[in-house]
Scaffold this motif. Structure first.
Motif, short mmCIF file in Angstrom:
data_model
loop_
_atom_site.label_atom_id
_atom_site.label_comp_id
_atom_site.label_asym_id
_atom_site.label_seq_id
_atom_site.Cartn_x
_atom_site.Cartn_y
_atom_site.Cartn_z
N TYR A 99 -8.56 7.48 -4.18
CA TYR A 99 -7.18 7.12 -4.50
C TYR A 99 -7.04 5.66 -4.89
CZ TYR A 99 -6.11 4.76 0.00
OH TYR A 99 -6.07 3.90 1.07
N TYR A 104 0.46 2.28 -2.78
CA TYR A 104 -0.62 2.89 -2.02
C TYR A 104 -1.89 2.07 -2.09
CZ TYR A 104 2.56 6.83 -2.61
OH TYR A 104 3.68 7.61 -2.62
N GLY A 110 0.68 5.28 2.97
CA GLY A 110 0.53 6.53 2.24
C GLY A 110 1.33 7.69 2.77
N SER A 162 2.82 10.97 -2.89
CA SER A 162 2.12 10.46 -1.71
C SER A 162 1.10 11.48 -1.22
CB SER A 162 3.13 10.15 -0.61
OG SER A 162 2.47 9.86 0.61
N THR A 192 -1.72 12.10 -3.80
CA THR A 192 -2.66 10.98 -3.88
C THR A 192 -3.62 10.98 -2.70
OG1 THR A 192 -1.03 9.64 -5.05
CG2 THR A 192 -2.85 8.47 -4.03
N MET A 193 -3.09 11.23 -1.50
CA MET A 193 -3.91 11.18 -0.31
C MET A 193 -4.76 12.44 -0.13
SD MET A 193 -3.30 8.24 0.66
CE MET A 193 -2.22 7.14 -0.23
#
Length: 441
Positions: A5, A85, A102, A302, A305-306
């Protein structure tokens, strides 16, 4: 050592940056124009202090939001071209960044979605003159799942609509104020507690703004220079707080002063306009379309992405389902309480980021190894301070001294991170930050 990420994120090049009034300013102004911000603002403010004191408190709160919560994340975003992030990894570490900011940002965004849906459904019910709990639940479900699809598939269309729909609540705020203006001079506060009114105003405004302040990194990375950051903050935050907070509390004061209502809720001030009230309730609800879509989109970003292996549609629908349960159960109704929790969560994040920014020479230091315990300890202590009124067994004198809690949590996060960094509890930087230096140059 660098998670995907971070490694796969590319800085926004300078050529793609735009003027402050084309993105950051209207976005922040639109955040404050959402009716949930000022729906219950009048009671804790002009209910305890004079109108002049409360207007001054709004100005102070707007300046604090600009200087403490927005400026540093926005400057870091502008300097590096990178999102929150990634920028947050200098304060919380490459592994620590998964949780803070995050996943925490994602969870709170779906909390915002539930609050927005609850307000929108309530306004639609008022416009239809309905009181059925079943109808409320159906409206919430239709609202959330239809807009979740929009957030997944067509967010670019929402961005275009946002440029125009922000004018809808602004015009209606003006109409409600104009109708009730004659009663303002007849209004007197129900209690005489000026300091309490000031503290309540600062607490509500900062709590409402805290996550948006940290997200200034995501807006700042699309701005050209520091001048854009400052102008967007002055007009999109400070001025917006005065307009979107000041006119509604003046309207409530006027409605009470002319004996049209006996409630401090802004809904009462809307009802006082007469035949236009049902239409205005619908329009205020319609203006909640954009914040619902954007909060859903940010929360979805969020989680995606994580956890890149989980499809965006699944993570979004999961988050929206939780939001629906919170709204239908009524847990999302207490907006002031929700704002205080948000402020407690993101106040120390912003404080720690400010300390990290100053220690690094007013720039981004780059991602740090693993978990940066200086950031986590500072955040934990600040968060506990921010939710002191929810901790059982604390002496009432301690709780009363912890006001305004979101601001004190910021100060604790800032001071503790600064001290721990000086004590060399920061994780080492794992890579030279060519992106940030290139963007800054």
């Amino acid at each position: 050592m660098i998670p995907d990420y971070i490694r796969l994120t590319h800085a926004i090049p300078s050529a793609q940056r735009v003027l402050w009034y084309k993105n950051t300013f209207p976005t922040y102004a639109g955040i404050f124009l959402w009716v949930g911000f000022y729906l219950n603002l009048a009671g804790p403010t002009i209910g305890e202090a004079s109108i002049g004191v409360c207007m001054a408190a709004l100005l102070i709160a707007g300046l604090l939001c600009f200087g403490l919560y927005y400026y540093v994340p926005a400057m870091l975003g502008m300097q590096t071209g990178l999102p929150l992030y990634v920028i947050g990894t200098s304060t919380f570490g490459t592994k620590g960044g998964y949780l803070i900011p995050g996943l925490l940002m994602g969870c709170l965004q779906f909390g915002w979605v539930s609050a927005i849906a609850s307000v929108a459904a309530d306004f639609i019910m008022k416009g239809l003159h309905l009181r059925s709990r079943i109808a409320f639940s159906v409206i919430v479900l239709l609202w959330l799942y239809s807009l979740a699809w929009v957030a997944i598939r067509g967010i670019e269309h929402v961005a275009r609509v946002a440029k125009f729909i922000n004018w809808v609540p602004l015009v209606m705020i003006g109409i409600v104020f104009w109708v009730n203006r004659v009663g303002i001079r007849h209004y007197t506060a129900g209690r005489s507690d000026p300091w309490g009114g000031v503290l309540n105003a600062v607490t509500i405004v900062i709590g409402f703004f805290a996550t948006a302040g940290a997200a200034g990194a995501d807006f700042g990375m699309n701005n050209r220079n520091g001048r854009d950051i400052v102008l967007a903050g002055i007009f999109g935050i400070v001025a917006a707080v005065l307009v979107a907070g000041g006119l509604p509390i003046l309207s409530v004061a006027g409605a009470i002063g002319r004996h049209a209502v006996n409630t401090y809720s802004y809904s009462g001030a809307i009802s006082s306009v007469g035949a236009l009230a049902p239409i205005m309730f619908f329009l205020f609800a319609a203006a909640s379309l954009v914040p619902t879509c954007f909060s859903t989109f940010i929360g979805s970003n969020s989680f995606t992405t994580m956890f890149p292996r989980i499809p965006r549609s699944i993570s979004t629908l999961t988050g929206v389902t939780v939001s629906a349960l919170l709204a239908i159960s009524g847990l999302a109704n207490n907006l002031v309480e929700f704002f205080s929790i948000v402020g407690a969560s993101f106040g120390p994040i912003c404080g720690a980021m400010c300390a990290d920014y100053l220690l690094a020479g007013r720039r981004w230091s780059g991602p740090r190894e693993g978990i940066n315990w200086a950031g986590y300890i500072a955040w934990s202590a600040g968060f506990l301070v921010g939710i002191a009124d929810h901790i059982p067994g604390l002496p009432p004198t301690w709780v009363n001294a912890d006001r305004p809690a979101p601001l004190i949590s910021f100060v604790v996060g800032f001071l503790l991170y600064f001290a721990l960094a000086k004590a060399r509890l920061q994780s080492p930087v794992v890579v030279a930050n060519e992106s940030a230096s290139g963007a800054a140059s």
